[in-house]
Design a protein around this motif. Structure first.
Motif, PDB file in Angstrom:
ATOM      1  N   ALA A 101      48.678  38.105   6.867  1.00  0.00           N
ATOM      2  CA  ALA A 101      49.420  39.457   6.175  1.00  0.00           C
ATOM      3  C   ALA A 101      48.408  39.920   4.530  1.00  0.00           C
ATOM      4  CB  ALA A 101      50.990  39.498   5.936  1.00  0.00           C
ATOM      5  N   GLU A 102      48.341  39.290   3.719  1.00  0.00           N
ATOM      6  CA  GLU A 102      47.732  39.396   2.414  1.00  0.00           C
ATOM      7  C   GLU A 102      46.381  39.893   2.412  1.00  0.00           C
ATOM      8  OE1 GLU A 102      46.738  36.891  -2.018  1.00  0.00           O
ATOM      9  OE2 GLU A 102      48.018  36.461  -0.116  1.00  0.00           O
ATOM     10  N   PHE A 103      45.253  39.871   3.346  1.00  0.00           N
ATOM     11  CA  PHE A 103      44.108  40.470   3.794  1.00  0.00           C
ATOM     12  C   PHE A 103      44.353  41.338   3.963  1.00  0.00           C
ATOM     13  CE2 PHE A 103      41.200  36.403   4.784  1.00  0.00           C
ATOM     14  CZ  PHE A 103      41.161  35.671   3.278  1.00  0.00           C
ATOM     15  N   PHE A 129      34.713  26.028  11.382  1.00  0.00           N
ATOM     16  CA  PHE A 129      35.676  24.555  10.789  1.00  0.00           C
ATOM     17  C   PHE A 129      36.437  24.977   9.582  1.00  0.00           C
ATOM     18  CE2 PHE A 129      32.893  21.618  13.189  1.00  0.00           C
ATOM     19  CZ  PHE A 129      34.240  20.317  13.146  1.00  0.00           C
ATOM     20  N   VAL A 130      35.628  25.718   9.039  1.00  0.00           N
ATOM     21  CA  VAL A 130      36.063  26.146   7.483  1.00  0.00           C
ATOM     22  C   VAL A 130      37.898  27.222   7.818  1.00  0.00           C
ATOM     23  CG1 VAL A 130      35.937  27.867   5.321  1.00  0.00           C
ATOM     24  CG2 VAL A 130      33.729  25.740   6.569  1.00  0.00           C
ATOM     25  N   VAL A 131      37.165  27.740   8.836  1.00  0.00           N
ATOM     26  CA  VAL A 131      38.482  29.328   9.009  1.00  0.00           C
ATOM     27  C   VAL A 131      39.990  28.418   9.991  1.00  0.00           C
ATOM     28  CG1 VAL A 131      38.575  30.760  10.720  1.00  0.00           C
ATOM     29  CG2 VAL A 131      36.805  31.037   9.748  1.00  0.00           C
ATOM     30  N   ARG A 161      40.839  40.138  15.935  1.00  0.00           N
ATOM     31  CA  ARG A 161      42.312  40.424  14.491  1.00  0.00           C
ATOM     32  C   ARG A 161      42.227  38.874  14.474  1.00  0.00           C
ATOM     33  NH1 ARG A 161      45.736  43.771  14.758  1.00  0.00           N
ATOM     34  NH2 ARG A 161      45.559  45.999  15.751  1.00  0.00           N
ATOM     35  N   ASN A 162      41.601  38.218  15.225  1.00  0.00           N
ATOM     36  CA  ASN A 162      41.561  35.813  15.166  1.00  0.00           C
ATOM     37  C   ASN A 162      40.183  36.046  14.193  1.00  0.00           C
ATOM     38  OD1 ASN A 162      42.028  33.337  15.280  1.00  0.00           O
ATOM     39  ND2 ASN A 162      43.015  33.488  16.849  1.00  0.00           N
ATOM     40  N   PRO A 163      39.808  35.567  12.862  1.00  0.00           N
ATOM     41  CA  PRO A 163      39.040  34.898  12.242  1.00  0.00           C
ATOM     42  C   PRO A 163      37.718  33.978  13.145  1.00  0.00           C
ATOM     43  CG  PRO A 163      40.493  33.818  11.110  1.00  0.00           C
ATOM     44  CD  PRO A 163      40.779  35.270  12.707  1.00  0.00           C
ATOM     45  N   VAL A 164      38.657  32.826  13.927  1.00  0.00           N
ATOM     46  CA  VAL A 164      38.371  31.835  15.176  1.00  0.00           C
ATOM     47  C   VAL A 164      37.190  32.828  15.997  1.00  0.00           C
ATOM     48  CG1 VAL A 164      38.519  29.946  16.465  1.00  0.00           C
ATOM     49  CG2 VAL A 164      39.975  30.153  14.697  1.00  0.00           C
ATOM     50  N   HIS A 165      38.100  33.693  16.483  1.00  0.00           N
ATOM     51  CA  HIS A 165      37.597  34.665  17.635  1.00  0.00           C
ATOM     52  C   HIS A 165      35.979  35.499  16.973  1.00  0.00           C
ATOM     53  CE1 HIS A 165      42.030  35.147  20.309  1.00  0.00           C
ATOM     54  NE2 HIS A 165      41.203  33.298  20.447  1.00  0.00           N
TER      55      HIS A 165
END
Length: 202
Positions: free
Chosen positions: A82-84, A72-74, A26-30
Motif C-alpha cells: 500500500a505504501e509502495f 530471495f530478497v523479495v 502486481r506481485n513482485p515474486v511473479h
C-alpha cells in the motif's frame, strides 16, 4: 532457414511478453519469475546468433545468481505494498517526464547513428576457422584488454569490500558474533552441568 526463423520469433515474442509482465505484474515474486523467463529467452536468442558464451553467461550469472538473489530478497522482505502504491502515484509525473526524455534521447541517437562500412568490416572480423567464439573472446580479453579486465576486477573487488564494510557497522542493541571469544572458550565455560530433582522439568 525456416526453423531458426520460427525459434527467433518464438523467443522474441516470449521475451517481449515476459519483459512487459515484469513491470506490469502486481506481485513482485511473479515479476522476478517473469524476469528469469526473459533471461532464458534472451539466452536462446544469443544461441541463435552463435554466441554460446554470452548465452551461458546470461543463464549462469543472471539467472543462477542475480535473479535468484532478487527472488530471495523479495520473498524475505516484508514489503508494504500500500505504501509502495502511494509512492508510485506520488512520483509518477516526475518518473514519466524523465522516461519520456530518455526515450526521446534514444530515438535521436538511433535515428542519427551512422556507421562507416569500412569500420563495420574491421569490427566484425570473424574468428579463425576451428576456433570457437569463447576461445576468441578469451584471447582478446587476456591479451589486448588484459589491463582493462584486471582493472574491472579491482573495481568489483572495491565495491564488494565497500558493501561488506557498510554491512559490518555496529548497531546499538544488535548482537554480533565474536569469533575470537568463541574460539577461546574452555569446556568448562561452554558446558554447564546442573543437578535437577528426578522427574522435574528444566
Amino acid at each position: 532457414m525456416i526453423v531458426p526463423a520460427l525459434f527467433f520469433y518464438l523467443f522474441s515474442a516470449v521475451l517481449i511478453g515476459s519483459a512487459f509482465s515484469v513491470i506490469s505484474s502486481r506481485n513482485p515474486v511473479h515479476s522476478v519469475l517473469f524476469l528469469i523467463l526473459a533471461f532464458f529467452n534472451a539466452a536462446g536468442l544469443f544461441l541463435l546468433l552463435g554466441a554460446e558464451f554470452l548465452a551461458m553467461l546470461l543463464v549462469v550469472v543472471y539467472v543462477g545468481a542475480v535473479a535468484v538473489l532478487f527472488l530471495f530478497v523479495v520473498m524475505m522482505l516484508d514489503v508494504d505494498f500500500a505504501e509502495f502504491k502511494q509512492g508510485f502515484l506520488k512520483y509518477l509525473p516526475i518518473g514519466g517526464t524523465i522516461g519520456a526524455i530518455v526515450l526521446l534521447e534514444l530515438i535521436l541517437v538511433v535515428g542519427g547513428w551512422k556507421i562507416d562500412a569500412a569500420t563495420l568490416a574491421n569490427v566484425a572480423t570473424p574468428a579463425p576457422p576451428g576456433m570457437s567464439n569463447t576461445l576468441a573472446l578469451g584471447r582478446v580479453l587476456y591479451t589486448q584488454y588484459a589491463y582493462l579486465f584486471i582493472g574491472a576486477g579491482f573495481v568489483l573487488l572495491t565495491a564488494m569490500i565497500g558493501a561488506i564494510i557498510l554491512t559490518l557497522h555496529h548497531k546499538v542493541g544488535v548482537k554480533r558474533q565474536d569469533v575470537a571469544a568463541q574460539n577461546a572458550r574452555t569446556p568448562a565455560e561452554a558446558v554447564e552441568l546442573r543437578k535437577k530433582p528426578f522427574r522435574q522439568g528444566v
